[in-house]
Design an enzyme around this catalytic site. Sequence first.
Site, short mmCIF file in Angstrom:
data_model
loop_
_atom_site.label_atom_id
_atom_site.label_comp_id
_atom_site.label_asym_id
_atom_site.label_seq_id
_atom_site.Cartn_x
_atom_site.Cartn_y
_atom_site.Cartn_z
N HIS A 46 1.98 -8.80 6.89
CA HIS A 46 1.27 -8.69 5.89
C HIS A 46 2.48 -8.01 4.64
CE1 HIS A 46 0.75 -4.50 3.98
NE2 HIS A 46 0.35 -5.04 3.91
N GLU A 49 1.52 -12.10 3.37
CA GLU A 49 0.14 -11.67 2.31
C GLU A 49 0.34 -11.30 0.88
OE1 GLU A 49 -3.16 -8.46 1.35
OE2 GLU A 49 -2.44 -8.37 3.29
N HIS A 50 1.35 -10.18 0.70
CA HIS A 50 1.56 -9.93 -0.77
C HIS A 50 2.65 -10.76 -1.83
CE1 HIS A 50 1.28 -5.17 -0.01
NE2 HIS A 50 1.04 -5.17 0.76
N GLU A 126 2.97 1.89 0.76
CA GLU A 126 1.99 1.46 1.31
C GLU A 126 1.92 2.14 2.92
OE1 GLU A 126 -1.44 -2.17 2.62
OE2 GLU A 126 0.41 -2.04 1.44
#
Length: 432
Positions: A46, A49-50, A126
């Site tokens: 994840h 991805e960022h 997040e």
Amino acid sequence: MVKTFYLSNGLKVAMEYMPQYRSVSMGVWVKAGSVNENKQTNGMAHVIEHMLFKGTEKRTARELADAMTEIGGNMDAYTTKEYTCFYTKTLYEHLFYAIDILGDMLSNSKIDENDLKKELGVIAEEIDMYDDSPEDIVHERLQEVIWREHSLGYLISGDKQTVLGFKRQDVLDFMKQYYTADRMTIAISGYFEEARVLEALENCFGGIAPGYKASLLEANAQIAKAKYYPSLYMQHKDVEQVHMIIAFESLDYYDPERYILSVVNSLLGGNVNSRLFQTIREEMGLSYAIYSYGGSYEKGGLFHIYAAVHPNQVRPVLKAVVDIIQKLKKELVSDRELYIVKESVKTDLIISDESTYNRISNYGKSYIHGETIETVEEAAEKIGQVTAEEVRAFVQKHFDLSQMSLSLVGDLKTLPREEMEELWMTYRTEKA
């Protein structure tokens, strides 16, 4: 018709020319998700991805954002348990610009240490946002305890303290292992010129390291099957409702019974004429939101029944769900109800297939799981062949009350854990 090509580094490409469109969808799937992590790296897929949006050797993060807006702003990414996807939907005239941007991100991202530190703070926020959401917690934490010994149970976003400890070299090491051509696939559907697109893909993606050149099926086999543990998860949140999930072990991604599962899901809670909706919402008035859904992965699967209810309605809703399941085990579905359900599933499939984005999603996920592409017509035909006897046999086999899991998140002040454990065990020891 879908055509399959390979770039010089072995990266697999699915291309479907659709001249009736002016737009085109493109996606890049990388076989790197939370299932590929361990306790020290959970959340890494994840994070990457960022970070791929935070600048390359030739574009700053702002320039990437401007470029994405210039081609329509419809370029994004997401991470799942089993893969990460980067995608865009744009007009044909912007396709080559989009290919260049995605290729640049996947081939030349800088992963700057200062940018990483800032983005880890954003990701921590997040994670906190998800932790504030009972709808997310009730699902994710149940998977975590059900698959407690397997990486399939890891949260995609990861543990906050673990994520905040990631360093640039950790990110680079993970990318070196997983962001290789043999673990990627590209899918394109819409209006384009095949030869020019293949040339552009080779220029922009052909430099990605080939990797070990093992087949994706071989890569899939390296991870063991997840063991399912019937579990009770409870967490109090200062909200008005209780969010609950009743879950059973279900099918993995490759199981041939997946067509029966689609029919059973629609019959139980997939739409407004489903048995859960009609009984628990319409007839009993116990819940505004109630539905079912399946989750199939390469190494395991779950079937979920979700409801948001007042704390006083937890017990009657649980009983009503069990009663509906028991009835499906004993009585055949009528020909009329089965026909309606199957037509609903087939209609949803066909309508969904009219989107170029949904088409590339089908192609990309099929290839990343090591499978050949199944057309929507083939899937619809198999759904149409499901019988009432198969539906009953499926429910009898997979909805074993002794293996039922339960997750409750929300206002639990009037629901002591000891009482809920006793109630849960009562249903688990009932004869099916």
